[in-house]
Motif scaffolding. Structure first.
Motif, mmCIF file in Angstrom:
data_model
loop_
_atom_site.group_PDB
_atom_site.id
_atom_site.type_symbol
_atom_site.label_atom_id
_atom_site.label_comp_id
_atom_site.label_asym_id
_atom_site.label_seq_id
_atom_site.Cartn_x
_atom_site.Cartn_y
_atom_site.Cartn_z
ATOM 1 N N UNK A 142 0.819 -1.192 0.000
ATOM 2 C CA UNK A 142 0.000 0.000 0.000
ATOM 3 C C UNK A 142 0.865 1.259 0.000
ATOM 4 N N UNK A 143 0.303 2.318 -0.536
ATOM 5 C CA UNK A 143 0.990 3.598 -0.563
ATOM 6 C C UNK A 143 0.945 4.222 0.822
ATOM 7 N N UNK A 144 2.104 4.663 1.280
ATOM 8 C CA UNK A 144 2.189 5.369 2.555
ATOM 9 C C UNK A 144 2.216 6.876 2.311
ATOM 10 N N UNK A 145 3.134 7.309 1.456
ATOM 11 C CA UNK A 145 3.257 8.733 1.154
ATOM 12 C C UNK A 145 4.061 8.903 -0.123
ATOM 13 N N UNK A 146 3.715 9.930 -0.895
ATOM 14 C CA UNK A 146 4.468 10.221 -2.114
ATOM 15 C C UNK A 146 4.784 11.698 -2.193
ATOM 16 N N UNK A 147 5.872 11.986 -2.876
ATOM 17 C CA UNK A 147 6.328 13.356 -3.098
ATOM 18 C C UNK A 147 6.584 13.507 -4.578
ATOM 19 N N UNK A 148 5.727 14.277 -5.226
ATOM 20 C CA UNK A 148 5.786 14.435 -6.682
ATOM 21 C C UNK A 148 6.419 15.776 -7.016
ATOM 22 N N UNK A 149 7.439 15.748 -7.843
ATOM 23 C CA UNK A 149 8.178 16.962 -8.144
ATOM 24 C C UNK A 149 8.220 17.218 -9.648
ATOM 25 N N UNK A 150 7.885 18.463 -10.038
ATOM 26 C CA UNK A 150 8.136 18.870 -11.421
ATOM 27 C C UNK A 150 8.689 20.287 -11.391
ATOM 28 N N UNK A 151 8.745 20.951 -12.515
ATOM 29 C CA UNK A 151 9.417 22.252 -12.571
ATOM 30 C C UNK A 151 8.635 23.347 -11.878
ATOM 31 N N UNK A 152 7.341 23.104 -11.602
ATOM 32 C CA UNK A 152 6.522 24.167 -11.025
ATOM 33 C C UNK A 152 6.177 23.949 -9.568
ATOM 34 N N UNK A 153 6.131 22.716 -9.105
ATOM 35 C CA UNK A 153 5.649 22.496 -7.744
ATOM 36 C C UNK A 153 6.048 21.129 -7.235
ATOM 37 N N UNK A 154 5.899 20.981 -5.926
ATOM 38 C CA UNK A 154 6.066 19.684 -5.275
ATOM 39 C C UNK A 154 4.762 19.355 -4.572
ATOM 40 N N UNK A 155 4.244 18.176 -4.805
ATOM 41 C CA UNK A 155 2.968 17.769 -4.225
ATOM 42 C C UNK A 155 3.178 16.516 -3.402
ATOM 43 N N UNK A 156 2.637 16.520 -2.197
ATOM 44 C CA UNK A 156 2.720 15.344 -1.342
ATOM 45 C C UNK A 156 1.326 14.737 -1.147
ATOM 46 N N UNK A 157 1.313 13.441 -1.014
ATOM 47 C CA UNK A 157 0.074 12.721 -0.743
ATOM 48 C C UNK A 157 0.341 11.673 0.326
ATOM 49 N N UNK A 158 -0.694 11.354 1.105
ATOM 50 C CA UNK A 158 -0.559 10.394 2.180
ATOM 51 C C UNK A 158 -1.704 9.382 2.140
ATOM 52 N N UNK A 159 -1.373 8.162 2.567
ATOM 53 C CA UNK A 159 -2.424 7.187 2.773
ATOM 54 C C UNK A 159 -3.274 7.596 3.968
ATOM 55 N N UNK A 160 -4.529 7.219 3.946
ATOM 56 C CA UNK A 160 -5.451 7.647 4.999
ATOM 57 C C UNK A 160 -5.001 7.200 6.387
ATOM 58 N N UNK A 161 -4.392 6.049 6.488
ATOM 59 C CA UNK A 161 -4.035 5.503 7.795
ATOM 60 C C UNK A 161 -2.841 6.214 8.438
ATOM 61 N N UNK A 162 -2.123 7.013 7.687
ATOM 62 C CA UNK A 162 -0.934 7.664 8.252
ATOM 63 C C UNK A 162 -1.048 9.177 8.293
#
Length: 118
Positions: free
Chosen positions: A46-66
């Motif tokens: 399962x996904x715990x957390x992600x950090x998405x990076x491109x030239x304009x922004x950084x976006x983080x996402x989290x699994x509901x349980x964490x």
């Protein structure tokens, strides 16, 4: 060749804190998604957390349980990813894997075990 090396796993008591690290090396484009995933015995990864990076922004996402307990962060200059885990619970027990995805690439680390006892 892209390599991911995780560290920081271990055995802790419920309510304690732990920080995982992942160092990525190789030919890595600026635009990528780095993340932490976990897999407990007998369960799907399962996904715990992600950090998405491109030239304009950084976006983080989290699994509901964490959400509210875990924080993902990265050092862009060193291609290092962290997962700060606070107030851990026995259900957080799992093998934690670092992942990086980009155009034409999807790579996993070898995993680091986190065991939380009550």
């Amino acid at each position: 060749q892209v390599q991911l090396v995780e560290s920081g796993g271990g055995s802790v008591q419920a309510g304690e804190s732990l920080t995982l690290s992942c160092v990525a090396s190789g030919n890595i484009p600026w635009e990528n998604i780095m993340g932490w995933y976990r897999q407990a015995p007998g369960k799907q990864r399962e996904m715990v957390a992600t950090n998405s990076r491109d030239v304009t922004a950084t976006i983080t996402e989290y699994g509901d349980s964490v959400k509210g307990r875990f924080t993902i962060s990265r050092d862009n200059t060193k291609n290092t990813l962290w997962l700060q885990m606070i107030n851990v619970r026995p259900e957080d027990t799992a093998a934690y894997y670092c992942n990086i995805r980009f155009l034409n690439g999807d790579h996993w680390g070898q995993g680091t075990q986190v065991t939380v006892s009550s």
